[in-house]
Design an enzyme around this catalytic site. Structure first.
Site, PDB file in Angstrom:
ATOM      1  N   TYR A  39     -11.841   0.804  -4.476  1.00 35.76           N
ATOM      2  CA  TYR A  39     -10.424   0.705  -4.815  1.00 35.76           C
ATOM      3  C   TYR A  39     -10.089   1.230  -5.933  1.00 35.76           C
ATOM      4  O   TYR A  39      -9.011   1.584  -6.468  1.00 35.76           O
ATOM      5  CB  TYR A  39     -10.330  -0.975  -5.137  1.00 35.76           C
ATOM      6  CG  TYR A  39     -10.258  -1.924  -4.046  1.00 35.76           C
ATOM      7  CD1 TYR A  39     -10.358  -1.344  -2.913  1.00 35.76           C
ATOM      8  CD2 TYR A  39     -10.143  -3.156  -4.244  1.00 35.76           C
ATOM      9  CE1 TYR A  39     -10.340  -2.573  -1.733  1.00 35.76           C
ATOM     10  CE2 TYR A  39     -10.198  -4.180  -3.142  1.00 35.76           C
ATOM     11  CZ  TYR A  39     -10.181  -3.559  -1.754  1.00 35.76           C
ATOM     12  OH  TYR A  39     -10.264  -4.380  -0.849  1.00 35.76           O
ATOM     13  N   HIS A  97     -18.877  -3.274   2.351  1.00 37.57           N
ATOM     14  CA  HIS A  97     -17.215  -3.390   2.580  1.00 37.57           C
ATOM     15  C   HIS A  97     -16.903  -2.855   3.962  1.00 37.57           C
ATOM     16  O   HIS A  97     -16.275  -3.671   4.727  1.00 37.57           O
ATOM     17  CB  HIS A  97     -16.404  -2.386   1.772  1.00 37.57           C
ATOM     18  CG  HIS A  97     -15.315  -2.201   1.267  1.00 37.57           C
ATOM     19  ND1 HIS A  97     -14.523  -1.715   0.199  1.00 37.57           N
ATOM     20  CD2 HIS A  97     -14.298  -2.976   2.097  1.00 37.57           C
ATOM     21  CE1 HIS A  97     -13.210  -2.165   0.364  1.00 37.57           C
ATOM     22  NE2 HIS A  97     -13.067  -2.741   1.627  1.00 37.57           N
TER      23      HIS A  97
END
Length: 267
Positions: A39, A97
């Protein structure tokens, strides 16, 4: 340990935007914050937390290991970098992830490294994200189902992911729903709007309450304080069995996140 029901997501939020979102969320009463290495906002999340004055012991912070850091020699060093950015000695939950594309890094290798990170006290709990039934089984074979706190998956009224949910439940693995509002698509759904009207609630509150009632954790993001406040009220919304059945009928296997070269072969 358990996974809290409702938190703040920070996907796609950058710079001052994510700082404001986290600050507003903490002021509103949120104590769960979800971020990830990819991110690119861990440092800003850490700054917002530090400025808030909220004690670390009251917070539940999640981050996620990116695919470039899955190998045994990279995973723990990358997590330590995340901790430095987040200005904390540990995170409460660390997730893989995405599974390694093409199985380049075996599941057994990165799950063992993740378990070692927990043993070192870098993370309280460990888990996975975007894992199929087959990949969850490989993770279970590597570290045991009891070690896997959650599988964070795309899950909303249009993609209810029942096969993955059922397998996870059979093995005691919690489900965290991301994109519970389907990028806002469900907010205009006439079925959800009617349920919201009956309860004097918002469509967002209905969708979140639906997921929470099914036992999932949810991590919606918002840049607006009013939406952050409103989402919290989903915890108090009590949907009827009929409401739940109507939303169950909306499932149409509509997946919105399936990046080419990254996504596994979905169930």
């Amino acid at each position: 340990m358990s996974i809290p029901k409702l938190g703040i997501g920070t996907f796609r939020l950058q710079g001052d935007v994510v700082i404001d979102s986290v600050r507003n969320g903490l002021e509103a009463g949120y104590r769960v914050i979800d971020t990830a290495q990819i991110y690119g906002n861990e440092a800003e999340v850490g700054a917002a937390i530090a400025a808030s004055g909220v004690p670390r012991s009251e917070l539940f912070i999640t981050t996620k290991i990116w695919i470039a850091n899955l190998s045994r020699d990279k995973l723990i060093p990358s997590l330590k970098e995340s901790l430095a950015k987040l200005r904390t000695d540990y995170v409460d939950l660390t997730l893989i992830h995405w599974p390694s594309p093409g199985g380049e890094v075996p599941v057994a290798e990165f799950m063992a490294a993740l378990a070692e990170a927990r043993a070192q006290g870098l993370t309280r709990q460990i888990g996975v994200s975007n894992f199929t039934v087959e990949l969850m089984q490989q993770a279970i074979d590597a570290v045991g189902a009891e070690a896997i706190a959650t599988n964070q998956i795309e899950l909303h009224p249009y993609l209810q992911n029942r096969k993955v949910v059922e397998f996870a439940r059979e093995h005691g693995i919690h489900i965290t729903s991301y994109m519970t509002l389907a990028y806002g698509k469900v907010l205009g759904d006439p079925v959800i709007q009617k349920i919201a009207d009956r309860h004097n609630a918002t469509p967002a509150q209905v969708a979140l309450a639906w997921a929470i009632k099914l036992g999932y954790a949810v991590i919606p993001s918002s840049t607006k304080r009013a939406n952050l406040d409103g989402n919290l009220k989903a915890l108090d919304l009590r949907l009827s069995d009929d409401d739940m059945a109507q939303i169950a009928a909306l499932d149409r296997n509509e997946r919105l996140t399936s990046p080419q070269g990254l996504a596994p072969a979905w169930d």
